[in-house]
Design a protein around this motif. Sequence first.
Motif, PDB file in Angstrom:
ATOM      1  N   ALA A   1       0.837  -1.193   0.000  1.00  0.00           N
ATOM      2  CA  ALA A   1       0.000   0.000   0.000  1.00  0.00           C
ATOM      3  C   ALA A   1       0.877   1.249   0.000  1.00  0.00           C
ATOM      4  CB  ALA A   1      -0.930   0.003   1.211  1.00  0.00           C
TER       5      ALA A   1
ATOM      6  N   GLN B   1     -14.058   3.140  10.183  1.00  0.00           N
ATOM      7  CA  GLN B   1     -12.910   2.285   9.829  1.00  0.00           C
ATOM      8  C   GLN B   1     -11.623   3.102   9.752  1.00  0.00           C
ATOM      9  OE1 GLN B   1     -14.590   0.529   6.234  1.00  0.00           O
ATOM     10  NE2 GLN B   1     -14.554  -1.491   7.200  1.00  0.00           N
ATOM     11  N   VAL B   2     -11.738   4.326   9.250  1.00  0.00           N
ATOM     12  CA  VAL B   2     -10.565   5.195   9.195  1.00  0.00           C
ATOM     13  C   VAL B   2     -10.044   5.455  10.605  1.00  0.00           C
ATOM     14  CG1 VAL B   2      -9.736   7.515   8.628  1.00  0.00           C
ATOM     15  CG2 VAL B   2     -11.222   6.311   7.032  1.00  0.00           C
TER      16      VAL B   2
ATOM     17  N   VAL C   1      -5.173  12.356  -3.981  1.00  0.00           N
ATOM     18  CA  VAL C   1      -4.575  11.037  -4.200  1.00  0.00           C
ATOM     19  C   VAL C   1      -4.775  10.151  -2.976  1.00  0.00           C
ATOM     20  CG1 VAL C   1      -2.381   9.812  -4.411  1.00  0.00           C
ATOM     21  CG2 VAL C   1      -2.851  11.767  -5.888  1.00  0.00           C
ATOM     22  N   VAL C   2      -4.505  10.716  -1.814  1.00  0.00           N
ATOM     23  CA  VAL C   2      -4.647   9.947  -0.578  1.00  0.00           C
ATOM     24  C   VAL C   2      -6.099   9.527  -0.374  1.00  0.00           C
ATOM     25  CG1 VAL C   2      -4.410  10.034   1.927  1.00  0.00           C
ATOM     26  CG2 VAL C   2      -2.650  11.058   0.488  1.00  0.00           C
ATOM     27  N   GLN C   3      -6.998  10.461  -0.636  1.00  0.00           N
ATOM     28  CA  GLN C   3      -8.422  10.152  -0.475  1.00  0.00           C
ATOM     29  C   GLN C   3      -8.844   9.011  -1.396  1.00  0.00           C
ATOM     30  OE1 GLN C   3     -10.766  11.292   1.597  1.00  0.00           O
ATOM     31  NE2 GLN C   3     -12.248   9.907   0.642  1.00  0.00           N
ATOM     32  N   ALA C   4      -8.479   9.127  -2.663  1.00  0.00           N
ATOM     33  CA  ALA C   4      -8.903   8.122  -3.634  1.00  0.00           C
ATOM     34  C   ALA C   4      -8.243   6.770  -3.354  1.00  0.00           C
ATOM     35  CB  ALA C   4      -8.565   8.597  -5.044  1.00  0.00           C
ATOM     36  N   GLY C   5      -6.975   6.817  -2.944  1.00  0.00           N
ATOM     37  CA  GLY C   5      -6.221   5.576  -2.759  1.00  0.00           C
ATOM     38  C   GLY C   5      -6.508   4.876  -1.455  1.00  0.00           C
ATOM     39  N   MET C   6      -6.710   5.640  -0.398  1.00  0.00           N
ATOM     40  CA  MET C   6      -6.842   5.027   0.919  1.00  0.00           C
ATOM     41  C   MET C   6      -8.253   5.039   1.481  1.00  0.00           C
ATOM     42  SD  MET C   6      -3.499   6.270   3.154  1.00  0.00           S
ATOM     43  CE  MET C   6      -3.948   5.270   4.589  1.00  0.00           C
ATOM     44  N   PHE C   7      -8.974   6.137   1.279  1.00  0.00           N
ATOM     45  CA  PHE C   7     -10.148   6.340   2.122  1.00  0.00           C
ATOM     46  C   PHE C   7     -11.477   6.161   1.423  1.00  0.00           C
ATOM     47  CE2 PHE C   7      -6.822   8.981   4.281  1.00  0.00           C
ATOM     48  CZ  PHE C   7      -6.572   8.035   5.257  1.00  0.00           C
ATOM     49  N   ASP C   8     -11.469   6.153   0.104  1.00  0.00           N
ATOM     50  CA  ASP C   8     -12.734   5.920  -0.575  1.00  0.00           C
ATOM     51  C   ASP C   8     -13.269   4.525  -0.286  1.00  0.00           C
ATOM     52  OD1 ASP C   8     -12.823   8.429  -1.601  1.00  0.00           O
ATOM     53  OD2 ASP C   8     -12.438   7.880  -3.685  1.00  0.00           O
ATOM     54  N   VAL C   9     -12.399   3.624   0.136  1.00  0.00           N
ATOM     55  CA  VAL C   9     -12.849   2.249   0.377  1.00  0.00           C
ATOM     56  C   VAL C   9     -13.130   1.979   1.855  1.00  0.00           C
ATOM     57  CG1 VAL C   9     -11.712   1.294  -1.657  1.00  0.00           C
ATOM     58  CG2 VAL C   9     -10.451   1.441   0.491  1.00  0.00           C
ATOM     59  N   LEU C  10     -13.045   3.018   2.699  1.00  0.00           N
ATOM     60  CA  LEU C  10     -13.274   2.819   4.139  1.00  0.00           C
ATOM     61  C   LEU C  10     -14.335   3.786   4.664  1.00  0.00           C
ATOM     62  CD1 LEU C  10      -9.591   2.572   5.493  1.00  0.00           C
ATOM     63  CD2 LEU C  10     -11.084   0.691   4.821  1.00  0.00           C
TER      64      LEU C  10
ATOM     65  N   LEU D   1      -8.291   2.404  11.883  1.00  0.00           N
ATOM     66  CA  LEU D   1      -7.002   2.257  11.202  1.00  0.00           C
ATOM     67  C   LEU D   1      -5.977   3.237  11.772  1.00  0.00           C
ATOM     68  CD1 LEU D   1      -5.312   1.079   8.836  1.00  0.00           C
ATOM     69  CD2 LEU D   1      -6.220   2.931   7.421  1.00  0.00           C
TER      70      LEU D   1
ATOM     71  N   ASP E   1     -15.934   6.150   7.802  1.00  0.00           N
ATOM     72  CA  ASP E   1     -15.293   7.047   8.766  1.00  0.00           C
ATOM     73  C   ASP E   1     -14.818   6.277   9.992  1.00  0.00           C
ATOM     74  OD1 ASP E   1     -15.667   9.146   7.115  1.00  0.00           O
ATOM     75  OD2 ASP E   1     -17.288  10.081   8.253  1.00  0.00           O
TER      76      ASP E   1
END
Lengths: 164, 164
Positions: A23, A136-137, A123-132, A140, A134
């Motif tokens: 990741a 879950q974030v 980039v961070v939003q699309a790569g990490m957080f669009d799949v989680l 994490l 709040d």
Amino acid sequence: MSEFEVAVGADLRSQAYFALAEAYNLLQLLMDEQLRRDGGVTYVQFVLLAQLAQAPQGRLRMTDLADTVLHSRSGLTYQATRLEAAGLLRRERSEEDERSVTAVITDEGRRRLEQVIPGHQAVVQAGMFDVLSDNQVKELAEKLDAIRTRLRSMVPSSAQRRRG
Amino acid sequence: MSEFEVAVGADLRSQAYFALAEAYNLLQLLMDEQLRRDGGVTYVQFVLLAQLAQAPQGRLRMTDLADTVLHSRSGLTYQATRLEAAGLLRRERSEEDERSVTAVITDEGRRRLEQVIPGHQAVVQAGMFDVLSDNQVKELAEKLDAIRTRLRSMVPSSAQRRRG
DNA sequence: TATTGTTATACTCTATAACTATA
DNA sequence: TATAGTTATAGAGTATAACAATA
């Protein structure tokens, strides 16, 4: 589970570790490209500017900055020279201790930082957080923070490395 | 929350992201040192050997290996030359397709891998998992895996990069 | 003597483009 | 024409050790 994991351990811990590694490497790839495109800076330079931007008066002693970003002093001198040439940073001799040099982010440095941050966050939003979610974030972040704190205690500072 | 986070965003997502970045960088530092000490290999070389070790018959086509480890083909050629000189890997021409080269891990490569893995796992254990319960590790692995999968879909393969 | 920062130096690694061979 | 891998090349970055200035 990738096959790599089988080689080194197929357990949950290996999964967590290799997911972290991959990741981060993928994220790095995307961020490098974005930062270069949006502001002509490398990731290392972005981190240096961001560190200075948040420091009181945008100032940090060279050695402290080197420790913060986990680089050797000569490595930091190299980057500082480049950032200075680009007008994003300047260096001043300290008045209390004449040996010390203080790195200061310039107004242009702050502008450049503001220029790249939106794309960086995208980039961070699309790569990490669009799949989680709040929640879950939050979970994490808690676990990664515990790991980070632990690791910090295991790695000596640049000053300590120099002595030892 | 570090001050760096304030510069780029003090929210939970920034916290998660910076914790990930710093955790991985610290881990990398510790792993590099351990791998060099225990087996004289870099982290990149370790990953290449581990990838081959788990592949069927310890074999992978050069291009596929380059994609797996996210490097350019020329970069992989460089590392393969070094690993070949160290006797840890050999290259064979493919019989089906005469253009292809297959990288094969040698017996000595497997031994070297076994030699460094215990120390490697010890570093990961001490740095990441001593501070988490088994259940927390499971939750962490799930979230990181989701992120990894997402990021994979955002980064083109080396073959795609060459074409585009 | 110890510490700060720079410099000289050497080395590792990476990627791009050109090239060779094969499909 | 397209693909596989290597090579030539050039550049970016890093660290170690020696150095000058200061504490």
